[in-house]
Enzyme design. Structure first.
Site, mmCIF file in Angstrom:
data_model
loop_
_atom_site.group_PDB
_atom_site.id
_atom_site.type_symbol
_atom_site.label_atom_id
_atom_site.label_comp_id
_atom_site.label_asym_id
_atom_site.label_seq_id
_atom_site.Cartn_x
_atom_site.Cartn_y
_atom_site.Cartn_z
ATOM 1 N N ASP A 86 8.370 7.687 -23.670
ATOM 2 C CA ASP A 86 7.110 8.408 -23.547
ATOM 3 C C ASP A 86 6.010 7.379 -23.343
ATOM 4 O OD1 ASP A 86 8.690 10.578 -24.204
ATOM 5 O OD2 ASP A 86 7.646 11.054 -26.075
ATOM 6 N N ASP A 117 11.970 13.650 -33.180
ATOM 7 C CA ASP A 117 12.037 12.392 -32.432
ATOM 8 C C ASP A 117 12.346 11.264 -33.400
ATOM 9 O OD1 ASP A 117 11.588 13.274 -29.836
ATOM 10 O OD2 ASP A 117 9.418 13.037 -29.961
#
Length: 126
Positions: A86, A117
């Site tokens: 990300d 996550d």
């Protein structure tokens, strides 16, 4: 491609081009019971708490936009696993955060019921 996998990949695509778009996608895909956990850092339930977390994150770092680079993704039933990076950028387009992580999504159609996550919290963001 499974429907849950397609929905998760569509969710990542919806993050562009601004942080506002990412938040809109989260609001669309979260329920009041959606649990989003950044394991070892934070845990939110529902969109309101998730938005508050993102607002605080954006105060620490001047995030304007984000992108998700999916390295690997797999689904079994309604569970989707992702290995991804990300990346987040400021208003000038400069990358200010890059997070390598593994994610788990539990889906119900287009809705995210749980999102976890996992990343190296000792390393921090960078």
């Amino acid at each position: 491609m499974s429907a849950p996998l397609s929905e998760v990949l569509a969710f990542f695509d919806e993050w562009k081009p601004t942080l506002g778009d990412m938040l809109t996608s989260m609001e669309k895909r979260f329920t009041d019971e959606t649990v989003w956990e950044n394991v070892g850092m934070s845990k939110t339930t529902g969109f309101v708490e998730a938005k508050a977390f993102m607002d605080e994150f954006a105060k620490m770092l001047p995030i304007e936009s984000g992108e998700v680079i999916v390295h690997h993704a797999s689904a079994s039933g309604n569970v989707v696993l992702t290995e991804r990076t990300d990346n987040f950028y400021d208003k000038s387009g400069k990358q200010i955060v890059s997070i390598k992580l593994m994610g788990v999504f539990e889906m119900d159609g287009p809705k995210i019921m749980a999102w976890r996550d996992y990343f190296d919290t000792a390393k921090g963001f960078g």
